[in-house]
Enzyme design. Structure first.
Site, PDB file in Angstrom:
ATOM      1  N   ASP A  76      -6.604  -2.406  -7.574  1.00 19.77           N
ATOM      2  CA  ASP A  76      -7.217  -3.003  -6.460  1.00 19.77           C
ATOM      3  C   ASP A  76      -7.813  -4.469  -6.896  1.00 19.77           C
ATOM      4  O   ASP A  76      -8.095  -4.814  -7.731  1.00 19.77           O
ATOM      5  CB  ASP A  76      -8.445  -2.378  -6.073  1.00 19.77           C
ATOM      6  CG  ASP A  76      -9.046  -2.599  -4.665  1.00 19.77           C
ATOM      7  OD1 ASP A  76      -8.811  -2.050  -3.725  1.00 19.77           O
ATOM      8  OD2 ASP A  76     -10.107  -3.580  -4.732  1.00 19.77           O
TER       9      ASP A  76
ATOM     10  N   ARG B  89       0.585  -1.092  -0.174  1.00 20.35           N
ATOM     11  CA  ARG B  89       0.144   0.056  -0.174  1.00 20.35           C
ATOM     12  C   ARG B  89       0.791   1.054  -0.078  1.00 20.35           C
ATOM     13  O   ARG B  89       0.499   2.314   0.515  1.00 20.35           O
ATOM     14  CB  ARG B  89      -0.868   0.048   1.320  1.00 20.35           C
ATOM     15  CG  ARG B  89      -1.993  -0.912   1.077  1.00 20.35           C
ATOM     16  CD  ARG B  89      -3.123  -0.874   2.476  1.00 20.35           C
ATOM     17  NE  ARG B  89      -3.749  -2.092   2.483  1.00 20.35           N
ATOM     18  CZ  ARG B  89      -4.334  -2.219   3.903  1.00 20.35           C
ATOM     19  NH1 ARG B  89      -4.073  -1.527   4.667  1.00 20.35           N
ATOM     20  NH2 ARG B  89      -5.080  -3.562   3.769  1.00 20.35           N
TER      21      ARG B  89
ATOM     22  N   TYR C 250     -15.237 -12.434  -0.163  1.00 19.39           N
ATOM     23  CA  TYR C 250     -15.939 -11.179  -0.456  1.00 19.39           C
ATOM     24  C   TYR C 250     -17.102 -11.452  -1.165  1.00 19.39           C
ATOM     25  O   TYR C 250     -18.271 -10.915  -1.099  1.00 19.39           O
ATOM     26  CB  TYR C 250     -14.809 -10.244  -1.090  1.00 19.39           C
ATOM     27  CG  TYR C 250     -13.916  -9.573  -0.282  1.00 19.39           C
ATOM     28  CD1 TYR C 250     -14.482  -8.573   0.560  1.00 19.39           C
ATOM     29  CD2 TYR C 250     -13.022  -9.818  -0.279  1.00 19.39           C
ATOM     30  CE1 TYR C 250     -13.423  -7.870   1.447  1.00 19.39           C
ATOM     31  CE2 TYR C 250     -11.595  -8.938   0.372  1.00 19.39           C
ATOM     32  CZ  TYR C 250     -12.256  -8.229   1.337  1.00 19.39           C
ATOM     33  OH  TYR C 250     -11.145  -7.524   2.214  1.00 19.39           O
TER      34      TYR C 250
ATOM     35  N   ARG D 270      -3.015   6.322   1.240  1.00 20.99           N
ATOM     36  CA  ARG D 270      -3.577   7.645   1.762  1.00 20.99           C
ATOM     37  C   ARG D 270      -2.569   8.161   2.609  1.00 20.99           C
ATOM     38  O   ARG D 270      -2.755   9.432   3.247  1.00 20.99           O
ATOM     39  CB  ARG D 270      -4.986   7.438   2.635  1.00 20.99           C
ATOM     40  CG  ARG D 270      -6.030   7.020   1.602  1.00 20.99           C
ATOM     41  CD  ARG D 270      -7.315   6.323   2.525  1.00 20.99           C
ATOM     42  NE  ARG D 270      -7.013   5.069   3.076  1.00 20.99           N
ATOM     43  CZ  ARG D 270      -7.791   4.767   3.800  1.00 20.99           C
ATOM     44  NH1 ARG D 270      -8.866   5.615   4.463  1.00 20.99           N
ATOM     45  NH2 ARG D 270      -7.483   3.502   4.370  1.00 20.99           N
TER      46      ARG D 270
ATOM     47  N   ARG E  30      -6.343  11.562  -5.659  1.00 19.20           N
ATOM     48  CA  ARG E  30      -7.717  10.959  -5.579  1.00 19.20           C
ATOM     49  C   ARG E  30      -8.768  11.848  -5.443  1.00 19.20           C
ATOM     50  O   ARG E  30      -9.851  11.466  -6.048  1.00 19.20           O
ATOM     51  CB  ARG E  30      -7.664  10.240  -4.188  1.00 19.20           C
ATOM     52  CG  ARG E  30      -8.970   9.595  -3.492  1.00 19.20           C
ATOM     53  CD  ARG E  30      -9.534   8.358  -4.353  1.00 19.20           C
ATOM     54  NE  ARG E  30     -10.673   8.186  -3.776  1.00 19.20           N
ATOM     55  CZ  ARG E  30     -11.061   7.419  -2.777  1.00 19.20           C
ATOM     56  NH1 ARG E  30      -9.939   6.817  -1.850  1.00 19.20           N
ATOM     57  NH2 ARG E  30     -12.145   7.211  -2.195  1.00 19.20           N
TER      58      ARG E  30
END
Length: 345
Positions: A74, A24, A150, A28, A37
């Site tokens: 992703d 990652r 998921y 962020r 973003r």
């Protein structure tokens, strides 16, 4: 590029220092990422924008000096093209719909053709490779079990009840879904390699929730099929296999024809080295980046020294970097890994 330290470490060849990248790392914690973003719109919109996704991918190279870039994307990107809607809900995480409940539901899922359905991912890779001339680019995909979890749960879960009970009680549905996801992941990763990535990581993030018996019976054969096909098609492309809290699965995963086993921060390197002859990746606790620099340096030194006993060692966090991390701490980590690993060799 094949002589870059990350690729050499993956192959088990000697390196002058321990190479490092961070899961990652394009995320962020970076103010520049947050700006890009905001410009893109939603997270998935950013994934679908080759120019902006490429820009984000390259940020950690210039900001913190890591030894490789990892494709900004992703694990849900191919799932979306199977016909499942993905929505990121604040405070809840990803929500997937429709939720798969029957074999007929699985039959209705598409198998995306990457060159057509995921062309924006391949275009992102090509843009990155035009700019990234001195370091490898890592491609990735979620593994069938993590994606199936998921899809069957409809989102994040703490107990994996729908996934596990499907696995145990409905073998026809489980097999159909895992077979389809195996094809999707294989073709997706193969297309990334053909587009130019230098190595790939398979994220079976949640495999650690399974017992060794269940993993070996219900999951491992599908992962093995993916790896075997990729190695047949792309024998020179290293493969990293990573999961969280999965130290009890190292021995069975050592049977995979992967080059690198990724370790989370709970797995001690000496413990892993008693169970695998692969190169290893990891494994600093992501929260350690909130500690004083002296603490970070002590932990890095321990991991680097222990990693010298491995066939090859790629330094990383034991999971993704946290959004609240100070970018200067991430930069300090990379510099410290490089410095200490040169000192102790």
């Amino acid at each position: 590029m094949k002589d870059h330290p990350i690729l050499k470490a993956a192959r088990g060849e000697k390196t002058d220092y321990t190479p490092v990248w961070i899961m990652r790392q394009a995320g962020r914690y970076s103010a520049k990422y947050r700006e890009i973003r905001a410009k893109a719109g939603s997270f998935m919109d950013l994934c679908r924008n080759p120019e902006l996704a490429a820009e984000v991918t390259l940020l950690p190279i210039e900001e913190i000096g890591v030894d490789a870039a990892i494709l900004f994307s992703d694990i849900f990107v191919p799932v979306e093209k199977m016909g499942i809607n993905i929505e990121f809900v604040s405070g809840k995480g990803p929500v997937l719909s429709p939720v798969v409940r029957t074999v007929e539901d699985v039959k209705n899922l598409s198998i995306p053709v990457p060159e057509d359905d995921l062309s924006y991912v391949l275009e992102t890779i090509k843009i990155i490779k035009d700019h990234l001339t001195d370091r490898p680019l890592i491609g990735f995909s979620g593994a069938p079990f993590t994606l199936a979890s998921y899809i069957l749960e409809g989102g994040s879960t703490k107990d994996y009840r729908a996934a596990k009970t499907t696995m145990w009680n409905n073998s026809e549905l489980w097999q159909a879904l895992m077979d389809k996801l195996t094809v999707v992941v294989t073709e997706y990763l193969s297309s990334q390699i053909k587009a130019g990535v230098d190595l790939v990581q398979i994220f079976d993030s949640w495999m650690g929730v399974l017992s060794a018996e269940d993993y070996e019976k219900y999951v491992f054969p599908h992962t093995k099929k993916i790896v075997d096909i990729l190695k047949e098609r792309h024998p020179d492309t290293p493969i990293i296999h990573f999961g969280v809290n999965s130290s009890h699965l190292i021995e069975v995963n050592n049977l995979l024809d992967v080059d690198v086993i990724g370790l989370d921060w709970r797995t001690e390197i000496p413990f892993a080295l008693g169970r695998t002859d692969k190169s290893i990746q990891g494994n600093l606790d992501p929260v350690a980046l909130f500690a004083d620099e002296k603490v970070i340096e002590e932990k890095v030194r321990k991991i680097v020294i222990e990693g010298l006993r491995a066939r090859g060692h790629i330094f990383n966090l034991g999971h993704g970097i946290l959004p609240q991390t100070d970018p200067e701490k991430a930069k300090f980590l990379v510099e410290t890994v490089h410095r200490i690993s040169r000192e102790v060799r």
